[in-house]
Scaffold this motif. Structure first.
Motif, PDB file in Angstrom:
ATOM      1  N   ILE A   1       0.834  -1.199   0.000  1.00 21.79           N
ATOM      2  CA  ILE A   1       0.000   0.000   0.000  1.00 21.79           C
ATOM      3  C   ILE A   1       0.877   1.260   0.000  1.00 21.79           C
ATOM      4  CG2 ILE A   1      -1.802   1.240   1.250  1.00 21.79           C
ATOM      5  CD1 ILE A   1      -2.781  -1.428   2.282  1.00 21.79           C
ATOM      6  N   TYR A   2       1.936   1.264   0.841  1.00 27.98           N
ATOM      7  CA  TYR A   2       2.861   2.391   0.821  1.00 27.98           C
ATOM      8  C   TYR A   2       3.516   2.532  -0.548  1.00 27.98           C
ATOM      9  CZ  TYR A   2       2.763   2.293   5.918  1.00 27.98           C
ATOM     10  OH  TYR A   2       2.382   2.314   7.217  1.00 27.98           O
ATOM     11  N   LEU A   3       3.830   1.386  -1.131  1.00 28.78           N
ATOM     12  CA  LEU A   3       4.511   1.395  -2.419  1.00 28.78           C
ATOM     13  C   LEU A   3       3.663   2.123  -3.458  1.00 28.78           C
ATOM     14  CD1 LEU A   3       6.967   0.403  -3.997  1.00 28.78           C
ATOM     15  CD2 LEU A   3       5.718  -1.675  -4.528  1.00 28.78           C
ATOM     16  N   ALA A   4       2.354   1.841  -3.445  1.00 29.24           N
ATOM     17  CA  ALA A   4       1.469   2.533  -4.379  1.00 29.24           C
ATOM     18  C   ALA A   4       1.508   4.033  -4.118  1.00 29.24           C
ATOM     19  CB  ALA A   4       0.049   1.995  -4.231  1.00 29.24           C
ATOM     20  N   GLY A   5       1.564   4.415  -2.839  1.00 29.32           N
ATOM     21  CA  GLY A   5       1.657   5.832  -2.497  1.00 29.32           C
ATOM     22  C   GLY A   5       2.962   6.435  -2.997  1.00 29.32           C
ATOM     23  N   LEU A   6       4.053   5.696  -2.810  1.00 29.11           N
ATOM     24  CA  LEU A   6       5.373   6.188  -3.250  1.00 29.11           C
ATOM     25  C   LEU A   6       5.410   6.380  -4.753  1.00 29.11           C
ATOM     26  CD1 LEU A   6       7.852   4.003  -1.145  1.00 29.11           C
ATOM     27  CD2 LEU A   6       7.363   6.431  -0.879  1.00 29.11           C
TER      28      LEU A   6
ATOM     29  N   PRO B   1      -0.624  11.011   3.711  1.00 29.55           N
ATOM     30  CA  PRO B   1      -2.012  10.520   3.674  1.00 29.55           C
ATOM     31  C   PRO B   1      -2.084   9.002   3.793  1.00 29.55           C
ATOM     32  CG  PRO B   1      -1.669  12.121   1.936  1.00 29.55           C
ATOM     33  CD  PRO B   1      -0.321  11.821   2.525  1.00 29.55           C
ATOM     34  N   THR B   2      -1.132   8.302   3.124  1.00 27.31           N
ATOM     35  CA  THR B   2      -1.120   6.846   3.206  1.00 27.31           C
ATOM     36  C   THR B   2      -0.758   6.402   4.620  1.00 27.31           C
ATOM     37  OG1 THR B   2      -0.310   6.882   0.938  1.00 27.31           O
ATOM     38  CG2 THR B   2      -0.285   4.771   2.062  1.00 27.31           C
ATOM     39  N   LEU B   3       0.232   7.078   5.216  1.00 25.22           N
ATOM     40  CA  LEU B   3       0.626   6.751   6.592  1.00 25.22           C
ATOM     41  C   LEU B   3      -0.566   6.915   7.526  1.00 25.22           C
ATOM     42  CD1 LEU B   3       4.145   8.286   7.246  1.00 25.22           C
ATOM     43  CD2 LEU B   3       3.389   6.014   7.903  1.00 25.22           C
ATOM     44  N   PHE B   4      -1.299   7.987   7.315  1.00 33.69           N
ATOM     45  CA  PHE B   4      -2.464   8.289   8.128  1.00 33.69           C
ATOM     46  C   PHE B   4      -3.536   7.204   7.957  1.00 33.69           C
ATOM     47  CE2 PHE B   4      -6.646  10.527   7.744  1.00 33.69           C
ATOM     48  CZ  PHE B   4      -6.902  10.567   9.097  1.00 33.69           C
ATOM     49  N   PHE B   5      -3.755   6.813   6.722  1.00 31.87           N
ATOM     50  CA  PHE B   5      -4.718   5.745   6.442  1.00 31.87           C
ATOM     51  C   PHE B   5      -4.308   4.454   7.140  1.00 31.87           C
ATOM     52  CE2 PHE B   5      -5.759   2.092   3.698  1.00 31.87           C
ATOM     53  CZ  PHE B   5      -7.138   2.173   3.708  1.00 31.87           C
ATOM     54  N   MET B   6      -3.003   4.143   7.079  1.00 35.95           N
ATOM     55  CA  MET B   6      -2.513   2.917   7.700  1.00 35.95           C
ATOM     56  C   MET B   6      -2.584   3.004   9.222  1.00 35.95           C
ATOM     57  SD  MET B   6      -1.947   1.159   5.156  1.00 35.95           S
ATOM     58  CE  MET B   6      -1.194  -0.253   5.900  1.00 35.95           C
ATOM     59  N   LEU B   7      -2.424   4.199   9.747  1.00 40.28           N
ATOM     60  CA  LEU B   7      -2.504   4.388  11.197  1.00 40.28           C
ATOM     61  C   LEU B   7      -3.921   4.074  11.679  1.00 40.28           C
ATOM     62  CD1 LEU B   7      -1.144   5.414  13.813  1.00 40.28           C
ATOM     63  CD2 LEU B   7      -1.964   7.688  13.223  1.00 40.28           C
TER      64      LEU B   7
END
Lengths: 298, 328
Positions: B195-200, B232-238
């Motif tokens: 998921i982070y990878l897609a964000g990156l 935003p991705t970090l926040f979603f994962m949090l």
């Protein structure tokens, strides 16, 4: 060559630094890969051990090198006290119904939200997005109360009927996908005399195959691995799915079978892991793509 | 003649208007037919259960036995004041969140950064990293049950060979059993890396090119470009991580019961959902369990809103809304 070396010290050479960097990248990648794969490789090693052989060798054998008792898989499928062929078929039955239900219902629902205009559409869609926030476990007891009232306890109904009524997350990603096609398609089809169902059936549905495959793959993996649902609703061990049968098998293996049956328990675990792994290797683009899109919606 | 013409004009306008309305109405009717499964499902499988459980949380409702009886706030009162496992399950769950969420977020992002490197064969590693996310939780739990065996398990053998004289007792130790479950769940952290990878990969490359021209180091580029744009991705994962931690169930039920009784979890692994399950199905108190479910619904709502509120300060949204409509 010598000129170049004298001009730039080796540790400042771009190519050299690139090679060092790549070396470290690969070293970490391989280390992490090993941490993930070695336990699974141990599972296979243990599953192939023969009767009476010790599974826990010192030092640990990570790879199957000496014992290859493939008959273990046949043994667990037909084990006298608890054969696993039945839970396997039960799971396949549930997976099939869930895939049909999920693909059918969500494509119909998402089609309307993506391609048709109707009063209340945006409000209803906002409700769908809102329900996506509700954690699944919160509905565990509420759903149980309802299905119990309906007399569905001890049946398969709670485990597949809801699939035919859409699911917020699936509606969301399918609708996003279906929205990306040009509007002219619908108009052209309408001029050709297509009704709304015709547009769905002949234009949008065939074009949505990728996103529907994502739904199908997620459903297969989810239903195959589901532990909580079958645990709560199924009462008879003849009905068990593979996930709970596996735990049941492990417990009965420990209490009634011969002293060391870890090899059989590992063979059973592998039976529940392997089909999904094979599916994953062939359809990983759909799975990973689907997961990624969930994250991006933020 | 003129009359006839006028008449025909009027006829067409009269005919046209209803036809247009008719079309819009037909489309609406068709649409409602298409979405009818969702409407039925929403009422039947969401609203109805939620309403029933709200009612149930104010009753004494047992799995088998007499019909439900209204008891007011007794269930909630009992949970907050007399249920000795309720507070401990919250404490255990929070402790588990501290144990898994920060390392999970950092490891997930680090793996994603690793997978974002343009080296040969990277797709193979992506495939491998994601494997734990697709395999059965039961099989994985049983596997780790063996790997973490304190005497002959692989983990302790490795620790011993590294010189640890007295490695932890893991699943048989009240102190080490939760770290054991944490280790198991961190084994699956590669699933989040994707998921982070897609964000990156959504971060425009020209930003890095511009930074390089300006002489920024890759370290600076990470802090000034990657981290803000991935927030935003970090926040979603949090948020999903927080809520998922409250739903830890399968590993706790399988590792926690060990070889003991059938599905009766050990107190050390009585996470929130495990507690709820035990109250409902081992003790048969569906009323109390409904109250616990409602506490969970309210709690996860507060957590989501709270984190959302805090995140406004540090999550960077490039033009608000850009993340809401990403095409699949």
């Amino acid at each position: 060559m010598t000129q170049k070396l004298s001009a730039v010290p080796l540790w400042q050479d771009r190519r050299f630094r690139g090679a060092i960097f790549n070396f470290f990248i690969y070293a970490i990648l391989i280390a992490v890969g090993a941490i993930i794969l070695l336990p699974l490789s141990w599972m296979l090693t243990a599953a192939l051990r023969g009767e009476g052989e010790t599974v826990f060798t010192v030092p640990t054998s990570w790879f199957p090198t000496e014992s290859f008792h493939f008959e273990n898989f046949a043994r667990i499928l037909t084990y006298e006290s608890y054969p696993l062929w039945r839970p396997t078929l039960n799971t396949l039955f549930l997976v099939t119904l869930n895939v049909i239900g999920t693909v059918l219902s969500n494509s119909l629902i998402a089609f309307a939200f993506a391609r048709l205009r109707f009063p209340g559409r945006d409000l209803l869609f906002r409700i769908i997005v809102f329900t996506m926030l509700l954690p699944g476990a919160a509905l565990l007891i509420p759903s149980f109360l309802l299905f119990n009232q309906l007399g569905w306890y001890g049946t398969y109904y709670p485990l597949w009927v809801p699939a035919f009524f859409g699911n917020a997350w699936s509606i969301f990603i399918t609708r996003q996908y279906m929205r990306s096609f040009p509007r002219d398609l619908d108009d052209a089809a309408r001029i050709d005399g297509c009704g709304y169902f015709g547009i769905y059936r002949h234009i949008i549905l065939p074009m949505s195959k990728p996103v529907l495959t994502v739904l199908a793959v997620f459903t297969i993996v989810g239903v195959w691995n589901d532990f909580t649902g079958p645990l709560i609703y199924l009462s008879n061990s003849d009905q068990f799915t593979l996930a709970i049968a596996l735990d049941y098998f492990r417990r009965s293996a420990f209490s009634t079978m011969s002293v060391n049956t870890t090899n059989l328990v590992m063979a059973a675990s592998l039976l529940s892991v392997l089909p999904i792994l094979i599916l994953y290797f062939f359809l990983q683009e759909y799975l990973i793509g689907g997961i990624a899109s969930v994250g991006l919606k933020g | 003649m003129a009359d006839i013409q006028q008449l025909s004009v009027r006829a067409t306008t009269i005919e046209k208007e209803p036809k247009k309305m008719h079309l819009a109405r037909r489309e609406a009717i068709a649409a409602y037919l298409f979405i009818s499964p969702w409407i039925v499902g929403f009422v039947l499988f969401l609203l109805a259960p939620v309403a029933i459980s709200l009612y149930a949380s104010f009753t004494r409702w047992t799995l088998i036995g007499p019909p439900p009886r209204w008891v007011g706030f007794e269930n909630f009162e009992q949970i907050f004041t007399r249920d000795r496992y309720f507070w401990s399950s919250i404490r255990i769950t929070l402790e588990f969140i501290l144990l898994t969420l920060p390392p999970g977020l950092i490891l997930g992002l680090s793996l994603a950064l690793l997978l974002n490197q343009k080296v040969r064969g990277i797709r193979l590693f992506r495939t491998i990293f994601y494997i734990p996310a697709v395999v059965s939780g039961v099989a994985v739990s049983i596997l780790w049950l063996n790997l973490l065996n304190s005497e002959v398990g692989a983990v302790n053998q490795i620790l011993r060979s590294l010189g640890v004289v007295d490695p932890p007792n893991w699943l048989n130790s009240t102190q080490w059993v939760r770290p054991a479950v944490a280790i198991m769940s961190l084994w699956g952290v590669g699933g989040t890396a994707v998921i982070y990878l897609a964000g990156l990969q959504n971060i425009p490359i020209h930003l890095y090119e511009a930074a390089e021209i300006d002489g920024a180091s890759s370290w600076q580029a990470f802090w000034k470009i990657t981290l803000p744009l991935i927030s935003p991705t970090l926040f979603f994962m949090l948020i999903t991580g927080l809520i998922a931690s409250f739903q830890v169930f399968t590993p706790a039920l399988i590792l926690g019961t060990g070889t003991g009784g059938f599905f009766s979890p050990s107190p050390e692994l009585r996470f929130y959902l495990v507690h709820l399950y035990t109250v409902a199905f081992r003790e048969g108190k569906l009323g109390t369990a409904s109250a616990l479910a409602w506490i969970f619904i309210i709690l996860s709502g507060i957590v989501t809103l709270g984190v959302y509120y805090i995140s406004e300060k540090w999550v960077y949204y490039e033009e608000s809304g850009v993340n809401n409509d990403t095409k699949t």
